[in-house]
Design a protein around this motif. Structure first.
Motif, PDB file in Angstrom:
ATOM      1  N   ALA A 105       0.832  -1.205   0.000  1.00 56.10           N
ATOM      2  CA  ALA A 105       0.000   0.000   0.000  1.00 56.10           C
ATOM      3  C   ALA A 105       0.867   1.255   0.000  1.00 56.10           C
ATOM      4  CB  ALA A 105      -0.945  -0.014   1.199  1.00 56.10           C
ATOM      5  N   ALA A 106       1.929   1.236   0.812  1.00 59.43           N
ATOM      6  CA  ALA A 106       2.834   2.386   0.855  1.00 59.43           C
ATOM      7  C   ALA A 106       3.556   2.545  -0.489  1.00 59.43           C
ATOM      8  CB  ALA A 106       3.847   2.219   1.991  1.00 59.43           C
ATOM      9  N   PHE A 107       3.946   1.418  -1.048  1.00 57.63           N
ATOM     10  CA  PHE A 107       4.594   1.443  -2.364  1.00 57.63           C
ATOM     11  C   PHE A 107       3.677   2.092  -3.392  1.00 57.63           C
ATOM     12  CE2 PHE A 107       5.449  -0.094  -6.567  1.00 57.63           C
ATOM     13  CZ  PHE A 107       6.815  -0.210  -6.656  1.00 57.63           C
ATOM     14  N   ASP A 108       2.449   1.588  -3.462  1.00 55.82           N
ATOM     15  CA  ASP A 108       1.529   2.080  -4.494  1.00 55.82           C
ATOM     16  C   ASP A 108       1.231   3.570  -4.303  1.00 55.82           C
ATOM     17  OD1 ASP A 108       1.445  -0.414  -5.617  1.00 55.82           O
ATOM     18  OD2 ASP A 108      -0.523  -0.937  -4.803  1.00 55.82           O
TER      19      ASP A 108
ATOM     20  N   ALA B  35      16.380  12.873 -11.786  1.00 56.30           N
ATOM     21  CA  ALA B  35      15.516  13.028 -10.606  1.00 56.30           C
ATOM     22  C   ALA B  35      14.636  11.798 -10.425  1.00 56.30           C
ATOM     23  CB  ALA B  35      14.649  14.283 -10.754  1.00 56.30           C
ATOM     24  N   THR B  36      14.140  11.252 -11.537  1.00 52.07           N
ATOM     25  CA  THR B  36      13.290  10.056 -11.466  1.00 52.07           C
ATOM     26  C   THR B  36      14.098   8.856 -10.980  1.00 52.07           C
ATOM     27  OG1 THR B  36      11.953  10.925 -13.289  1.00 52.07           O
ATOM     28  CG2 THR B  36      11.735   8.574 -12.790  1.00 52.07           C
ATOM     29  N   ALA B  37      15.320   8.714 -11.495  1.00 53.27           N
ATOM     30  CA  ALA B  37      16.176   7.606 -11.057  1.00 53.27           C
ATOM     31  C   ALA B  37      16.514   7.750  -9.573  1.00 53.27           C
ATOM     32  CB  ALA B  37      17.448   7.566 -11.900  1.00 53.27           C
ATOM     33  N   ALA B  38      16.821   8.978  -9.152  1.00 60.60           N
ATOM     34  CA  ALA B  38      17.163   9.202  -7.740  1.00 60.60           C
ATOM     35  C   ALA B  38      15.976   8.917  -6.840  1.00 60.60           C
ATOM     36  CB  ALA B  38      17.644  10.642  -7.539  1.00 60.60           C
ATOM     37  N   ASP B  39      14.766   9.151  -7.359  1.00 59.43           N
ATOM     38  CA  ASP B  39      13.560   8.926  -6.557  1.00 59.43           C
ATOM     39  C   ASP B  39      13.328   7.453  -6.261  1.00 59.43           C
ATOM     40  OD1 ASP B  39      11.120   9.949  -5.303  1.00 59.43           O
ATOM     41  OD2 ASP B  39      10.056   8.949  -6.946  1.00 59.43           O
ATOM     42  N   LEU B  40      13.896   6.561  -7.073  1.00 57.89           N
ATOM     43  CA  LEU B  40      13.702   5.119  -6.816  1.00 57.89           C
ATOM     44  C   LEU B  40      14.087   4.765  -5.384  1.00 57.89           C
ATOM     45  CD1 LEU B  40      15.121   3.641 -10.159  1.00 57.89           C
ATOM     46  CD2 LEU B  40      12.721   3.700  -9.463  1.00 57.89           C
TER      47      LEU B  40
ATOM     48  N   ASN C 200      13.632   6.325  -2.826  1.00 60.22           N
ATOM     49  CA  ASN C 200      12.654   6.797  -1.841  1.00 60.22           C
ATOM     50  C   ASN C 200      11.497   5.827  -1.606  1.00 60.22           C
ATOM     51  OD1 ASN C 200      14.059   9.219  -1.502  1.00 60.22           O
ATOM     52  ND2 ASN C 200      12.997  10.184  -3.217  1.00 60.22           N
ATOM     53  N   PHE C 201      11.319   4.849  -2.519  1.00 55.30           N
ATOM     54  CA  PHE C 201      10.138   3.981  -2.343  1.00 55.30           C
ATOM     55  C   PHE C 201      10.381   2.520  -2.699  1.00 55.30           C
ATOM     56  CE2 PHE C 201       8.632   3.086  -6.674  1.00 55.30           C
ATOM     57  CZ  PHE C 201       9.382   4.005  -7.405  1.00 55.30           C
ATOM     58  N   VAL C 202      11.464   2.209  -3.410  1.00 54.97           N
ATOM     59  CA  VAL C 202      11.703   0.811  -3.780  1.00 54.97           C
ATOM     60  C   VAL C 202      12.151   0.061  -2.536  1.00 54.97           C
ATOM     61  CG1 VAL C 202      13.120  -0.764  -5.123  1.00 54.97           C
ATOM     62  CG2 VAL C 202      12.200   1.300  -6.189  1.00 54.97           C
TER      63      VAL C 202
END
Lengths: 102, 102
Positions: free
Chosen positions: B15-18, B79-84, B86-88
């Protein structure tokens, strides 16, 4: 839509793999009822950092997961699945899922 | 065309992932220059036999591998790659390849 992704691990003999894949497996797969689009990798399959374990990737598109289930259960789908044993040298990962464009 | 496939392994907290994926990561990724189409799995990612190790699959389409390389090198791509991070929770496999429809 729904997708079937096939990820083929690097074979010992890539030339033999490619010859069989494009001359025999693809024509079989293209007979599968409900198949809407068939895309394959052209050239190497990499990660953003470099090489990957995969030789070839295929993305098959269908209208829905129900269509994929019917396709896999069809005579043509069964023949295509059985054909994997004729040329897959190093494993294949098959993934199926409903998909949406966002 | 060319594809970037992202396969996210099953997280401990789906749920947190989604929530993070759809509210934060997707909007970041959609800013990436050259992105032509963004498809994600809806529901579970399975094999034809049953469950898979993956929670979510995404297929991002670009005009060419050159476009993917430019996209990954752009500020938005970085920025998108760095964001991984934060949630993966359990790993992501990224694959890039030129593709053709057959």
């Amino acid at each position: 839509m729904a997708k079937l992704i096939a990820l083929y691990s690097k074979p010992a003999d890539p030339a033999a793999f490619d010859k069989y894949y494009f001359s025999t497996h693809v024509p079989l797969a293209k007979k599968i009822p409900g198949l809407q689009r068939y895309e394959v990798s052209a050239g190497s399959v990499n990660t953003p950092q470099g090489g990957s374990p995969y030789h070839l990737a295929a993305i098959l598109s269908f209208d829905s997961m129900e269509a994929i289930q019917q396709a896999l259960g069809s005579a043509e789908g069964q023949a295509t699945a059985a054909d994997l044993g004729n040329f897959v040298q190093a494993g294949v990962e098959l993934l199926v899922f409903d998909s949406k464009e966002i």
